[in-house]
Write a protein that holds these residues in place. Structure first.
Motif, short mmCIF file in Angstrom:
data_model
loop_
_atom_site.label_atom_id
_atom_site.label_comp_id
_atom_site.label_asym_id
_atom_site.label_seq_id
_atom_site.Cartn_x
_atom_site.Cartn_y
_atom_site.Cartn_z
N LEU A 91 -5.33 0.85 -4.98
CA LEU A 91 -6.29 1.68 -4.24
C LEU A 91 -6.21 1.39 -2.86
N THR A 92 -5.84 0.04 -2.24
CA THR A 92 -5.93 -0.35 -1.04
C THR A 92 -4.46 -0.43 -0.55
N SER A 93 -3.62 -0.15 -1.23
CA SER A 93 -2.19 0.01 -0.73
C SER A 93 -1.81 0.81 0.66
N GLY A 94 -2.55 1.70 0.70
CA GLY A 94 -2.18 2.67 1.73
C GLY A 94 -3.56 2.65 2.88
N SER A 95 -4.15 1.49 2.74
CA SER A 95 -5.20 1.32 3.90
C SER A 95 -4.91 0.22 4.89
N ALA A 96 -5.98 0.17 5.81
CA ALA A 96 -5.62 -1.08 6.84
C ALA A 96 -6.28 -2.39 6.11
N ILE A 97 -6.90 -2.38 5.22
CA ILE A 97 -7.09 -3.89 4.76
C ILE A 97 -6.17 -4.32 3.84
N ALA A 98 -5.04 -3.67 3.42
CA ALA A 98 -4.17 -3.90 2.67
C ALA A 98 -3.60 -5.49 3.00
#
Length: 49
Positions: free
Chosen positions: A35-42
């Motif tokens: 779920l976080t692979s495309g976000s800035a926190i990845a």
């Protein structure tokens, strides 16, 4: 869905209920990474592991 039934049957029949928390934690970590692979926190999550 059939896989979950088989897994639950295996755990119940062989009294391996101690595996259930391990499976749940692994699934939660996997979902967190997906779920976080495309976000800035990845990048921050990947450094934790």
């Amino acid at each position: 869905m059939d896989f979950l039934k088989d897994l639950w049957g295996f755990l119940r029949e062989r009294k391996k209920f101690w595996l259930l928390p391990i499976i749940i934690v692994l699934l939660l970590f996997g979902a967190l990474i997906v779920l976080t692979s495309g976000s800035a926190i990845a990048p921050f999550i990947y450094t934790v592991f």
